[in-house]
Design a protein around this motif. Structure first.
Motif, PDB file in Angstrom:
ATOM      1  N   GLY A  86       0.842  -1.187   0.000  1.00  0.00           N
ATOM      2  CA  GLY A  86       0.000   0.000   0.000  1.00  0.00           C
ATOM      3  C   GLY A  86       0.874   1.233   0.000  1.00  0.00           C
ATOM      4  O   GLY A  86       2.108   1.151   0.019  1.00  0.00           O
ATOM      5  N   LEU A  87       0.249   2.385   0.016  1.00  0.00           N
ATOM      6  CA  LEU A  87       0.986   3.646  -0.014  1.00  0.00           C
ATOM      7  C   LEU A  87       1.918   3.785   1.187  1.00  0.00           C
ATOM      8  O   LEU A  87       3.087   4.132   1.054  1.00  0.00           O
ATOM      9  CB  LEU A  87       0.008   4.828  -0.078  1.00  0.00           C
ATOM     10  CG  LEU A  87       0.638   6.208  -0.146  1.00  0.00           C
ATOM     11  CD1 LEU A  87       1.533   6.330  -1.371  1.00  0.00           C
ATOM     12  CD2 LEU A  87      -0.436   7.281  -0.173  1.00  0.00           C
ATOM     13  N   LYS A  88       1.416   3.468   2.369  1.00  0.00           N
ATOM     14  CA  LYS A  88       2.229   3.599   3.582  1.00  0.00           C
ATOM     15  C   LYS A  88       3.421   2.652   3.559  1.00  0.00           C
ATOM     16  O   LYS A  88       4.541   3.038   3.887  1.00  0.00           O
ATOM     17  CB  LYS A  88       1.387   3.343   4.830  1.00  0.00           C
ATOM     18  CG  LYS A  88       2.219   3.488   6.116  1.00  0.00           C
ATOM     19  CD  LYS A  88       1.394   3.361   7.356  1.00  0.00           C
ATOM     20  CE  LYS A  88       2.136   3.509   8.642  1.00  0.00           C
ATOM     21  NZ  LYS A  88       3.561   3.528   8.661  1.00  0.00           N
ATOM     22  N   GLU A  89       3.190   1.391   3.135  1.00  0.00           N
ATOM     23  CA  GLU A  89       4.276   0.409   3.095  1.00  0.00           C
ATOM     24  C   GLU A  89       5.339   0.816   2.081  1.00  0.00           C
ATOM     25  O   GLU A  89       6.542   0.687   2.334  1.00  0.00           O
ATOM     26  CB  GLU A  89       3.742  -0.989   2.766  1.00  0.00           C
ATOM     27  CG  GLU A  89       2.905  -1.599   3.868  1.00  0.00           C
ATOM     28  CD  GLU A  89       1.438  -1.184   3.816  1.00  0.00           C
ATOM     29  OE1 GLU A  89       1.037  -0.450   2.875  1.00  0.00           O
ATOM     30  OE2 GLU A  89       0.684  -1.582   4.720  1.00  0.00           O
ATOM     31  N   ALA A  90       4.901   1.325   0.923  1.00  0.00           N
ATOM     32  CA  ALA A  90       5.851   1.769  -0.096  1.00  0.00           C
ATOM     33  C   ALA A  90       6.652   2.967   0.412  1.00  0.00           C
ATOM     34  O   ALA A  90       7.870   3.044   0.207  1.00  0.00           O
ATOM     35  CB  ALA A  90       5.112   2.127  -1.385  1.00  0.00           C
ATOM     36  N   LYS A  91       5.974   3.889   1.094  1.00  0.00           N
ATOM     37  CA  LYS A  91       6.656   5.057   1.659  1.00  0.00           C
ATOM     38  C   LYS A  91       7.674   4.620   2.709  1.00  0.00           C
ATOM     39  O   LYS A  91       8.807   5.105   2.738  1.00  0.00           O
ATOM     40  CB  LYS A  91       5.629   6.004   2.278  1.00  0.00           C
ATOM     41  CG  LYS A  91       6.221   7.258   2.901  1.00  0.00           C
ATOM     42  CD  LYS A  91       5.115   8.146   3.459  1.00  0.00           C
ATOM     43  CE  LYS A  91       5.672   9.388   4.104  1.00  0.00           C
ATOM     44  NZ  LYS A  91       6.004   9.221   5.504  1.00  0.00           N
ATOM     45  N   ASP A  92       7.281   3.677   3.574  1.00  0.00           N
ATOM     46  CA  ASP A  92       8.193   3.172   4.602  1.00  0.00           C
ATOM     47  C   ASP A  92       9.409   2.491   3.974  1.00  0.00           C
ATOM     48  O   ASP A  92      10.532   2.644   4.465  1.00  0.00           O
ATOM     49  CB  ASP A  92       7.469   2.184   5.524  1.00  0.00           C
ATOM     50  CG  ASP A  92       6.432   2.869   6.412  1.00  0.00           C
ATOM     51  OD1 ASP A  92       6.477   4.117   6.524  1.00  0.00           O
ATOM     52  OD2 ASP A  92       5.573   2.156   6.976  1.00  0.00           O
ATOM     53  N   LEU A  93       9.194   1.760   2.887  1.00  0.00           N
ATOM     54  CA  LEU A  93      10.297   1.086   2.214  1.00  0.00           C
ATOM     55  C   LEU A  93      11.280   2.116   1.658  1.00  0.00           C
ATOM     56  O   LEU A  93      12.491   1.993   1.846  1.00  0.00           O
ATOM     57  CB  LEU A  93       9.774   0.201   1.076  1.00  0.00           C
ATOM     58  CG  LEU A  93      10.787  -0.750   0.450  1.00  0.00           C
ATOM     59  CD1 LEU A  93      10.092  -2.014   0.001  1.00  0.00           C
ATOM     60  CD2 LEU A  93      11.511  -0.131  -0.704  1.00  0.00           C
ATOM     61  N   VAL A  94      10.771   3.155   1.003  1.00  0.00           N
ATOM     62  CA  VAL A  94      11.634   4.178   0.410  1.00  0.00           C
ATOM     63  C   VAL A  94      12.379   4.947   1.499  1.00  0.00           C
ATOM     64  O   VAL A  94      13.576   5.198   1.381  1.00  0.00           O
ATOM     65  CB  VAL A  94      10.810   5.139  -0.486  1.00  0.00           C
ATOM     66  CG1 VAL A  94      11.645   6.334  -0.924  1.00  0.00           C
ATOM     67  CG2 VAL A  94      10.255   4.390  -1.689  1.00  0.00           C
ATOM     68  N   GLU A  95      11.691   5.293   2.564  1.00  0.00           N
ATOM     69  CA  GLU A  95      12.334   6.063   3.634  1.00  0.00           C
ATOM     70  C   GLU A  95      13.252   5.204   4.496  1.00  0.00           C
ATOM     71  O   GLU A  95      14.145   5.723   5.153  1.00  0.00           O
ATOM     72  CB  GLU A  95      11.272   6.749   4.496  1.00  0.00           C
ATOM     73  CG  GLU A  95      10.576   7.863   3.750  1.00  0.00           C
ATOM     74  CD  GLU A  95       9.488   8.545   4.557  1.00  0.00           C
ATOM     75  OE1 GLU A  95       9.095   8.031   5.625  1.00  0.00           O
ATOM     76  OE2 GLU A  95       9.017   9.607   4.106  1.00  0.00           O
TER      77      GLU A  95
END
Length: 127
Positions: A86-95
């Motif tokens: 999801g958006l949050k998981e993808a954001k967490d992966l990038v950060e």
């Protein structure tokens, strides 16, 4: 006609380094590649371990090293590559980089994913 048994005897006396040099010379002369058969034939049973070590890697991992300046674009590409996030998981992966984006994929898939992420502004590495 050449005495084949003499050739076999001469080849059997070669060291591993000499056999490798012979292999290179024959490949250049004949325009072929016969690395595994030559190594096994030249060094006998002792070449079994090096021949296994020379096998090509078939599974690759794309590591996201840094999200770069355009994190939103990178997050979009991560979501495109990993539809399970999801958006949050993808954001967490990038950060949270450095982290793997995809694991155990073919070289072609790894190259495609790395290209997409790089074009989006990320720093990636294929392992």
């Amino acid at each position: 006609m050449t005495d084949l048994s003499k050739i076999v005897d001469d080849l059997s006396k070669l060291t591993v380094l000499e056999a490798a040099e012979l292999s290179k010379l024959l490949e250049e002369k004949w325009g072929v590649s016969a690395a595994a058969p030559v190594a096994v034939a030249a060094a006998g049973g002792a070449a079994a371990a090096p021949a296994e070590a020379a096998e090509e890697q078939t599974e690759f991992t794309v590591m996201l090293l840094d999200g770069g300046d355009k994190k939103i674009n990178v997050i979009k590409e991560v979501r495109g590559v990993r539809s399970d996030l999801g958006l949050k998981e993808a954001k967490d992966l990038v950060e949270g980089a450095p982290l793997p984006v995809v694991e155990n994929v073919s070289k072609q898939v790894a190259d495609e994913v790395a290209k997409k992420l790089s074009e989006a502004g990320a720093k990636v590495q294929i392992k």
